[in-house]
Design a protein around this motif. Structure first.
Motif, short mmCIF file in Angstrom:
data_model
loop_
_atom_site.label_atom_id
_atom_site.label_comp_id
_atom_site.label_asym_id
_atom_site.label_seq_id
_atom_site.Cartn_x
_atom_site.Cartn_y
_atom_site.Cartn_z
N ILE A 35 -25.53 1.72 -35.23
CA ILE A 35 -24.32 2.55 -35.21
C ILE A 35 -24.63 3.91 -34.58
O ILE A 35 -23.90 4.39 -33.72
CB ILE A 35 -23.73 2.70 -36.63
N VAL A 36 -25.73 4.51 -35.01
CA VAL A 36 -26.17 5.78 -34.42
C VAL A 36 -26.44 5.57 -32.93
O VAL A 36 -26.06 6.39 -32.09
CB VAL A 36 -27.41 6.33 -35.14
N ASN A 63 -25.07 7.51 -29.74
CA ASN A 63 -26.01 8.14 -28.80
C ASN A 63 -25.77 7.63 -27.39
O ASN A 63 -25.79 8.40 -26.43
CB ASN A 63 -27.46 7.83 -29.19
N SER A 64 -25.60 6.32 -27.28
CA SER A 64 -25.39 5.71 -25.97
C SER A 64 -24.09 6.18 -25.34
O SER A 64 -24.03 6.41 -24.13
CB SER A 64 -25.39 4.18 -26.10
N HIS A 100 -30.34 11.53 -15.39
CA HIS A 100 -30.84 10.60 -16.40
C HIS A 100 -31.52 11.37 -17.54
O HIS A 100 -31.29 11.10 -18.72
CB HIS A 100 -31.81 9.61 -15.75
N THR A 101 -32.35 12.33 -17.19
CA THR A 101 -33.09 13.11 -18.18
C THR A 101 -32.16 13.93 -19.06
O THR A 101 -32.30 13.94 -20.29
CB THR A 101 -34.13 14.02 -17.49
N LEU A 102 -31.21 14.60 -18.47
CA LEU A 102 -30.29 15.44 -19.23
C LEU A 102 -29.40 14.60 -20.15
O LEU A 102 -29.23 14.92 -21.33
CB LEU A 102 -29.42 16.29 -18.30
N SER A 103 -28.85 13.52 -19.62
CA SER A 103 -27.96 12.69 -20.45
C SER A 103 -28.73 12.05 -21.59
O SER A 103 -28.25 11.99 -22.73
CB SER A 103 -27.26 11.63 -19.60
N TYR A 104 -29.95 11.57 -21.30
CA TYR A 104 -30.77 10.96 -22.34
C TYR A 104 -31.12 11.99 -23.42
O TYR A 104 -31.09 11.69 -24.61
CB TYR A 104 -32.05 10.38 -21.71
N PHE A 155 -27.94 -1.31 -18.81
CA PHE A 155 -29.11 -2.15 -19.06
C PHE A 155 -30.25 -1.32 -19.64
O PHE A 155 -30.93 -1.75 -20.57
CB PHE A 155 -29.58 -2.85 -17.77
N SER A 156 -30.47 -0.14 -19.07
CA SER A 156 -31.58 0.69 -19.56
C SER A 156 -31.30 1.20 -20.98
O SER A 156 -32.23 1.33 -21.78
CB SER A 156 -31.87 1.84 -18.60
N ILE A 157 -30.05 1.45 -21.29
CA ILE A 157 -29.70 1.87 -22.65
C ILE A 157 -30.01 0.74 -23.63
O ILE A 157 -30.58 0.97 -24.71
CB ILE A 157 -28.22 2.30 -22.74
N ALA A 158 -29.66 -0.48 -23.26
CA ALA A 158 -29.93 -1.63 -24.13
C ALA A 158 -31.43 -1.79 -24.37
O ALA A 158 -31.87 -2.07 -25.49
CB ALA A 158 -29.34 -2.90 -23.52
N GLY A 159 -32.23 -1.58 -23.34
CA GLY A 159 -33.68 -1.69 -23.48
C GLY A 159 -34.27 -0.64 -24.41
O GLY A 159 -35.27 -0.88 -25.08
N SER A 160 -33.63 0.50 -24.48
CA SER A 160 -34.16 1.57 -25.32
C SER A 160 -33.96 1.30 -26.82
O SER A 160 -34.68 1.86 -27.64
CB SER A 160 -33.52 2.91 -24.95
#
Length: 142
Positions: A16-17, A21-22, A43-47, A110-115
């Motif tokens: 849920i968090v 975050n995503s 990418h760095t700033l949004s992450y 896809f990268s969000i899912a991997g994280s």
């Protein structure tokens, strides 16, 4: 009906968090990338925006029973974990975009899912681990 374990509850809360975050990460990325900010800084700033939210919510809500007190060590470990995750997800973002030809925004999903997997395991086993657990017990409690 099956009983939900503490670990399953933690994972559900973590997810849920993670969705929140995503959403923050994706919205910030879409906005600043559309403004012409280069890929790596975007990418760095949004992450980083998602990470700030993640630390606070995971510490105060997801892993609150495991966390004895807020500490500098915990914050440093969380930052290290997320720098590793940032690096890996940036590589995944580029790989999905160049290999599969998806748009940058779809590749970002896809990268969000991997994280998710990297961050849950790192958070549970390293950053927000119970103070009284031994390393053997931590491995078996996941």
């Amino acid at each position: 009906m099956a009983k939900v374990t503490k670990r399953q509850q933690e994972f559900l809360k973590f997810c849920i968090v993670g969705v929140l975050n995503s959403a923050i990460d994706f919205a910030v990325f879409a906005m600043i990338y559309a403004w012409g900010i280069p890929l790596l800084p975007a990418h760095t700033l949004s992450y980083s925006c998602g990470v700030m939210n993640s630390f606070l919510l995971n510490q105060k809500w997801t892993f609150k029973e495991s966390v004895q007190q807020q500490s500098i060590r915990q914050l440093v470990q969380f930052i290290v974990l997320n720098l590793v995750t940032l690096s890996l997800t940036y590589g995944l973002l580029l790989w999905v975009h160049t290999t599969w030809g998806f748009s940058m925004l779809v590749s970002r999903l896809f990268s969000i899912a991997g994280s998710v997997v990297i961050n849950f395991l790192g958070s549970r086993l390293w950053v927000f681990r119970p103070a009284n657990s031994t390393s053997v017990n931590r491995r078996t409690k996941i």
